[in-house]
Design a protein around this motif. Sequence first.
Motif, short mmCIF file in Angstrom:
data_model
loop_
_atom_site.label_atom_id
_atom_site.label_comp_id
_atom_site.label_asym_id
_atom_site.label_seq_id
_atom_site.Cartn_x
_atom_site.Cartn_y
_atom_site.Cartn_z
N ALA A 149 18.39 -12.93 4.83
CA ALA A 149 18.97 -13.42 6.08
C ALA A 149 18.28 -12.81 7.29
N ALA A 150 17.60 -11.67 7.10
CA ALA A 150 16.88 -11.04 8.19
C ALA A 150 15.69 -11.86 8.64
N ASN A 151 15.19 -12.75 7.79
CA ASN A 151 14.10 -13.63 8.25
C ASN A 151 14.48 -15.11 8.15
N ALA A 152 15.78 -15.38 8.12
CA ALA A 152 16.25 -16.77 8.09
C ALA A 152 16.28 -17.35 9.50
N PHE A 153 16.40 -18.68 9.54
CA PHE A 153 16.64 -19.42 10.78
C PHE A 153 15.61 -19.08 11.86
N GLY A 154 14.34 -19.07 11.46
CA GLY A 154 13.27 -18.79 12.40
C GLY A 154 13.15 -19.83 13.50
N ASP A 155 13.75 -21.01 13.28
CA ASP A 155 13.73 -22.06 14.30
C ASP A 155 14.89 -21.91 15.28
N HIS A 156 15.64 -20.80 15.16
CA HIS A 156 16.78 -20.56 16.06
C HIS A 156 16.76 -19.09 16.46
N PRO A 157 16.05 -18.71 17.52
CA PRO A 157 15.89 -17.30 17.89
C PRO A 157 17.20 -16.57 18.15
N GLU A 158 18.27 -17.29 18.53
CA GLU A 158 19.54 -16.64 18.82
C GLU A 158 20.16 -15.98 17.60
N TRP A 159 19.71 -16.36 16.40
CA TRP A 159 20.22 -15.76 15.18
C TRP A 159 20.01 -14.25 15.16
N GLU A 160 18.94 -13.77 15.78
CA GLU A 160 18.68 -12.32 15.79
C GLU A 160 19.81 -11.56 16.44
N GLU A 161 20.36 -12.07 17.54
CA GLU A 161 21.45 -11.37 18.22
C GLU A 161 22.72 -11.39 17.37
N VAL A 162 22.99 -12.53 16.72
CA VAL A 162 24.17 -12.64 15.87
C VAL A 162 24.06 -11.70 14.67
N LEU A 163 22.86 -11.61 14.11
CA LEU A 163 22.63 -10.74 12.95
C LEU A 163 22.60 -9.27 13.34
N GLY A 164 22.12 -8.98 14.54
CA GLY A 164 21.97 -7.60 14.97
C GLY A 164 20.62 -7.01 14.62
N GLY A 165 19.69 -7.85 14.19
CA GLY A 165 18.36 -7.38 13.83
C GLY A 165 17.51 -8.53 13.32
N ARG A 166 16.29 -8.20 12.86
CA ARG A 166 15.37 -9.26 12.47
C ARG A 166 14.21 -8.69 11.66
N TRP A 167 13.74 -9.47 10.70
CA TRP A 167 12.45 -9.22 10.05
C TRP A 167 11.36 -9.67 11.02
N VAL A 168 10.35 -8.83 11.25
CA VAL A 168 9.28 -9.14 12.20
C VAL A 168 8.00 -9.42 11.43
N PRO A 169 7.53 -10.66 11.41
CA PRO A 169 6.29 -10.98 10.68
C PRO A 169 5.13 -10.10 11.15
N GLY A 170 4.39 -9.58 10.20
CA GLY A 170 3.26 -8.74 10.52
C GLY A 170 3.61 -7.28 10.73
N GLU A 171 4.89 -6.98 10.81
CA GLU A 171 5.33 -5.59 11.00
C GLU A 171 6.29 -5.16 9.89
N SER A 172 7.32 -5.95 9.64
CA SER A 172 8.26 -5.65 8.56
C SER A 172 7.57 -5.82 7.21
N MET A 173 8.04 -5.06 6.23
CA MET A 173 7.44 -5.12 4.90
C MET A 173 8.42 -4.53 3.89
N HIS A 174 8.05 -4.62 2.62
CA HIS A 174 8.81 -3.92 1.58
C HIS A 174 7.86 -3.44 0.49
N PRO A 175 8.07 -2.20 0.01
CA PRO A 175 7.32 -1.72 -1.15
C PRO A 175 7.71 -2.55 -2.38
N PRO A 176 7.01 -2.37 -3.50
CA PRO A 176 7.35 -3.12 -4.71
C PRO A 176 8.80 -2.90 -5.14
N LEU A 177 9.39 -3.95 -5.69
CA LEU A 177 10.77 -3.87 -6.18
C LEU A 177 10.90 -2.79 -7.25
N GLY A 178 12.01 -2.08 -7.22
CA GLY A 178 12.25 -1.05 -8.22
C GLY A 178 13.56 -0.34 -7.97
#
Length: 239
Positions: free
Chosen positions: A116-145
């Motif tokens: 949900a942190a990177n959902a609804f990219g066509d609706h920028p207001e979702w970031e305020e409702v969520l309280g945060g956001r995945w940022v392309p090119g900056e956010s990441m995750h190490p391998p699952l484990g």
Amino acid sequence: MTTTRDSRPPRILILAGRDRHEDPWHDHAATSHRLALVLAGLDLAAGAPDVVVRSTFPDSLDDLDDVDLLVVNAGTPWPGLREAGIGPDDAAWAPFHARLDVWARAGGRILAVHQAANAFGDHPEWEEVLGGRWVPGESMHPPLGPTTVPLAVGAHPITEGLGAVDVVDERYCHLRVAPSSQVLGWVSDDDGERHPAVWVADAHGGRTVYSGLGHDVRAYDSPSHAELLRRAATWLLEG
């Protein structure tokens, strides 16, 4: 809107990513099913909730005013899907986003998980409702484990006394988190740097709880993760 009416059981709608809100790496149908099983067992003052799982389509929120808790388990589309014009276009999705935004800001209760942190990219207001956001090119995750998510102590009823979540999952790092969000849990990257992973947001006028956990069904095998979700949903419905 968000309180139980006419003594009926609370209604929980789980939005499972489909169409432009799905990708090949996340089985939203399977994880939404597991979410439904966790939430169906809530011990609420008004009784066990009525839980419905529904795929994300432009008309998925047409009955949102009858929903007490919205659970968002959706993400970003497979690259190229939107650009290729596959499925409904931005104009067709606009009423979906407008309904969600108005409902959320009028006191709506939302439990959002993982992608949900990177959902609804066509609706920028979702970031305020969520309280945060995945940022392309900056956010990441190490391998699952296997990982441990330490939780805030003495800060909120959701995490009080729980201590930590032990889970097999992805660790979302470098998310953009609003200063107004109350962070309740963290993950560490492979260098030991700590990143917000669980938070509460209410600056938009409603209440949202976000958890970065929930990549696949293994995440829902964790008793402590299931307890965190139950506590979050209970607080959103009754707190």
